[in-house]
Design an enzyme around this catalytic site. Structure first.
Site, PDB file in Angstrom:
ATOM      1  N   GLU A 180      -6.168  -8.666  -0.266  1.00 47.83           N
ATOM      2  CA  GLU A 180      -6.909  -8.156   0.881  1.00 47.83           C
ATOM      3  C   GLU A 180      -8.278  -7.958   0.385  1.00 47.83           C
ATOM      4  O   GLU A 180      -8.480  -7.199  -0.601  1.00 47.83           O
ATOM      5  CB  GLU A 180      -6.248  -6.899   1.686  1.00 47.83           C
ATOM      6  CG  GLU A 180      -4.913  -7.179   2.243  1.00 47.83           C
ATOM      7  CD  GLU A 180      -4.574  -5.794   3.075  1.00 47.83           C
ATOM      8  OE1 GLU A 180      -5.516  -5.241   3.590  1.00 47.83           O
ATOM      9  OE2 GLU A 180      -3.466  -5.877   3.574  1.00 47.83           O
ATOM     10  N   GLU A 193       0.915  -1.110  -0.205  1.00 47.58           N
ATOM     11  CA  GLU A 193      -0.037  -0.018   0.190  1.00 47.58           C
ATOM     12  C   GLU A 193       0.757   1.339  -0.046  1.00 47.58           C
ATOM     13  O   GLU A 193       0.675   2.103   0.864  1.00 47.58           O
ATOM     14  CB  GLU A 193      -0.925  -0.060   1.018  1.00 47.58           C
ATOM     15  CG  GLU A 193      -2.038  -1.099   1.142  1.00 47.58           C
ATOM     16  CD  GLU A 193      -3.303  -0.919   2.295  1.00 47.58           C
ATOM     17  OE1 GLU A 193      -2.943  -0.105   2.972  1.00 47.58           O
ATOM     18  OE2 GLU A 193      -4.101  -1.808   1.973  1.00 47.58           O
TER      19      GLU A 193
END
Length: 280
Positions: free
Chosen positions: A263, A152
């Site tokens: 995710e 991320e």
């Protein structure tokens, strides 16, 4: 121990691999390097055994750069590396593959101050160096599914994530041509804004042609996966997941790239979320 799930589908063979992320080794972001078993933990062998019995094929292990390499450009920390190797070996015994994730969001902390990868303080050469050393140290572990080079990245400013990602790929490929490499996207790897922030990633070069692009997709209002609001007040509907992942999937199809959703998940407080996930 915090758990995230994912499913990996091979489009050619139809084979489905179930996986989990075992968090803990990246905990304690405000205590770096921190104290083992106080600020952070590594998954125990008993946890690996539990998920092996549940049918997990891949386990993702997030770690912090500041613990693995205490000084930029310096050697890898012997104890941290031994803990990583033990976890990988615990998985190997049970025929589980491992993805190692650098959980740093595009940054490295020096004296408790964050610096963006690509900045004068944390150069791309530093970033290439840590991945080259990790690839050397783990080259003989045959059950490594992939190196996930950064979780991320976000708010990278003028320090192009594309340029940094290419350097990490170069560092790995200088010493290991066999393992897959997973690349997250800028803006927290969000699928809806993938084209806006990450279209350039299609130009990344991997001589082994084993790149996968990773999006993270949650269905709550702020897309964090915390699900702070109820289903009614979140603005979600049964097609929310489909609509959010669609731009990422279309980008993959258009550019003939391999994708991965590392995710996603829903809470257990309302069965309607399960419909959202099933459709997704």
């Amino acid at each position: 121990m915090f758990l995230l799930s994912f499913v990996l589908v091979n489009a050619q063979s139809g084979q489905v691999s179930f996986g989990v992320t075992l968090c803990g080794a990246e905990f304690g972001q405000n205590n770096l390097p921190g104290i083992l078993n106080t600020n952070y933990i590594y998954p125990a062998e008993s946890e690996v055994a539990y998920f092996a019995k549940k049918g997990a094929h891949i386990i993702q292990l997030p770690v912090r750069w500041e613990r693995v390499q205490r000084t930029l450009g310096g050697p890898l920390d012997v104890r941290e590396l031994s803990l990583i190797k033990k976890f990988i070996d615990d998985c190997a015994v049970r025929d589980i593959q491992v993805t190692l994730i650098l959980q740093n969001y595009g940054r490295y902390k020096i004296n408790n101050v964050e610096y963006i990868v690509g900045s004068p303080q944390v150069t791309r050469a530093n970033y290439k160096d840590v991945w080259r050393k990790l690839a050397i140290a783990l080259k003989d572990r045959n059950n490594i599914f992939a190196f996930s080079i950064m979780s991320e990245p976000n708010h990278m400013g003028s320090y192009s994530w594309f340029e940094s990602a290419q350097q990490a790929i170069n560092g790995i490929r200088e010493v290991d041509n066999s393992k897959s490499i997973i690349v997250d996207g800028d803006n927290y790897s969000g699928p809806e804004t993938w084209v806006q922030y990450n279209d350039q990633l299609k130009y990344l070069v991997d001589p082994s042609n084993k790149l996968m692009y990773n999006a993270h997709c949650y269905f709550d209002e702020d897309r964090t996966g915390e699900y702070k609001r109820s289903y009614e007040t979140s603005g979600s509907n049964e097609m929310t997941g489909v609509n959010r992942i669609k731009p990422f999937v279309e980008w993959l199809q258009k550019n003939n790239k391999k994708g991965f959703v590392g995710e996603f998940g829903v809470p257990n407080n309302d069965s309607r979320w399960l419909t959202v996930m099933d459709n997704f």
